[in-house]
Design a protein around this motif. Structure first.
Motif, PDB file in Angstrom:
ATOM      1  N   PHE A 141       0.837  -1.199   0.000  1.00  0.00           N
ATOM      2  CA  PHE A 141       0.000   0.000   0.000  1.00  0.00           C
ATOM      3  C   PHE A 141       0.872   1.250   0.000  1.00  0.00           C
ATOM      4  O   PHE A 141       0.631   2.193  -0.754  1.00  0.00           O
ATOM      5  CB  PHE A 141      -0.909  -0.043   1.229  1.00  0.00           C
ATOM      6  N   ALA A 142       1.906   1.273   0.828  1.00  0.00           N
ATOM      7  CA  ALA A 142       2.732   2.472   1.013  1.00  0.00           C
ATOM      8  C   ALA A 142       3.675   2.725  -0.154  1.00  0.00           C
ATOM      9  O   ALA A 142       4.107   3.864  -0.362  1.00  0.00           O
ATOM     10  CB  ALA A 142       3.521   2.354   2.309  1.00  0.00           C
ATOM     11  N   VAL A 172       8.135   6.475  -1.243  1.00  0.00           N
ATOM     12  CA  VAL A 172       9.045   6.755  -0.140  1.00  0.00           C
ATOM     13  C   VAL A 172       9.919   5.517   0.059  1.00  0.00           C
ATOM     14  O   VAL A 172       9.609   4.441  -0.453  1.00  0.00           O
ATOM     15  CB  VAL A 172       8.296   7.112   1.171  1.00  0.00           C
ATOM     16  N   SER A 173      11.010   5.656   0.775  1.00  0.00           N
ATOM     17  CA  SER A 173      11.951   4.546   0.935  1.00  0.00           C
ATOM     18  C   SER A 173      11.333   3.407   1.748  1.00  0.00           C
ATOM     19  O   SER A 173      10.420   3.619   2.550  1.00  0.00           O
ATOM     20  CB  SER A 173      13.231   5.034   1.610  1.00  0.00           C
ATOM     21  N   GLU A 174      11.889   2.219   1.536  1.00  0.00           N
ATOM     22  CA  GLU A 174      11.420   1.040   2.276  1.00  0.00           C
ATOM     23  C   GLU A 174      11.631   1.246   3.775  1.00  0.00           C
ATOM     24  O   GLU A 174      10.801   0.834   4.579  1.00  0.00           O
ATOM     25  CB  GLU A 174      12.160  -0.220   1.806  1.00  0.00           C
ATOM     26  N   ASN A 175      12.747   1.865   4.160  1.00  0.00           N
ATOM     27  CA  ASN A 175      13.006   2.117   5.580  1.00  0.00           C
ATOM     28  C   ASN A 175      11.946   3.033   6.175  1.00  0.00           C
ATOM     29  O   ASN A 175      11.486   2.815   7.302  1.00  0.00           O
ATOM     30  CB  ASN A 175      14.395   2.727   5.785  1.00  0.00           C
ATOM     31  N   ASP A 176      11.570   4.077   5.430  1.00  0.00           N
ATOM     32  CA  ASP A 176      10.530   4.983   5.913  1.00  0.00           C
ATOM     33  C   ASP A 176       9.191   4.262   6.042  1.00  0.00           C
ATOM     34  O   ASP A 176       8.437   4.509   6.983  1.00  0.00           O
ATOM     35  CB  ASP A 176      10.385   6.191   4.979  1.00  0.00           C
ATOM     36  N   ILE A 177       8.918   3.368   5.107  1.00  0.00           N
ATOM     37  CA  ILE A 177       7.672   2.597   5.154  1.00  0.00           C
ATOM     38  C   ILE A 177       7.656   1.721   6.410  1.00  0.00           C
ATOM     39  O   ILE A 177       6.671   1.697   7.148  1.00  0.00           O
ATOM     40  CB  ILE A 177       7.493   1.746   3.873  1.00  0.00           C
ATOM     41  N   LEU A 178       8.760   1.022   6.647  1.00  0.00           N
ATOM     42  CA  LEU A 178       8.827   0.141   7.818  1.00  0.00           C
ATOM     43  C   LEU A 178       8.758   0.935   9.123  1.00  0.00           C
ATOM     44  O   LEU A 178       8.090   0.517  10.077  1.00  0.00           O
ATOM     45  CB  LEU A 178      10.097  -0.706   7.769  1.00  0.00           C
TER      46      LEU A 178
END
Length: 181
Positions: free
Chosen positions: A32-33, A38-44
């Motif tokens: 979804f994100a 946005v970066s994977e780190n920001d998503i997590l």
């Protein structure tokens, strides 16, 4: 487990329920994100923070009158956290629908509480339930889970992405017709 049971367990700080909620929704949230670029780190990070915020709200009894699913509520919090993270980094996030809104996840999350569906939402639900299986799958994957056209094509074994685009377009047209009746 029902939504009501899940909320009760979260109110009791049940670690198994929290872990189940976390693992069942993690991949869906990531997919979804991704559409927000946005970066994977920001998503997590946003997902972790959303889980914590949801847990705190449950502990304080603020989910008792929830009018959507826990997953929808969780995704709503996560979406706003992603937006705030992008804004703090002073990055312009393309296609972010909330770019000009002020952020406060506590007040935004409260929008999901105690609010009955309006007429359009009721019509949309009714129209959606009357769609065929393939239409429901395509629309859920695209709008709810945030899959790209290419990902949908691969997941549902379509010939190519143009078939998915056509299918999605036909499904939206059917849904509009059902709503306008």
């Amino acid at each position: 487990m029902s939504e009501h049971q899940l909320i009760l367990l979260l109110k009791q700080a049940d670690k198994k329920a929290l872990k189940m909620l976390y693992t069942e929704n993690r991949n869906s949230f990531i997919n979804f994100a991704r559409k927000f670029k946005v970066s994977e780190n920001d998503i997590l990070d946003a997902y972790q923070d959303a889980i914590i915020a949801l847990s705190e709200k449950a502990l304080h009894g603020e989910l008792d009158n929830l009018k959507c699913t826990v997953k929808t509520y969780l995704f709503g919090i996560g979406k706003y956290l992603l937006f705030e993270k992008a804004r703090k980094n002073q990055k312009r996030v393309l296609d972010f629908p909330l770019e000009k809104e002020t952020y406060n996840y506590k007040t935004i999350a409260e929008d999901f509480l105690g609010e009955a569906p309006n007429k359009l939402e009721r019509l949309l639900r009714k129209g959606f339930t009357s769609l065929g299986k393939k239409c429901k799958e395509v629309l859920i994957l695209f709008y709810y889970r945030g899959y790209t056209i290419d990902e949908i094509s691969e997941k549902l074994n379509y010939k190519d992405k143009n078939v998915v685009k056509s299918q999605k377009s036909r499904c939206i047209k059917q849904l509009r017709e059902k709503i306008n009746k």
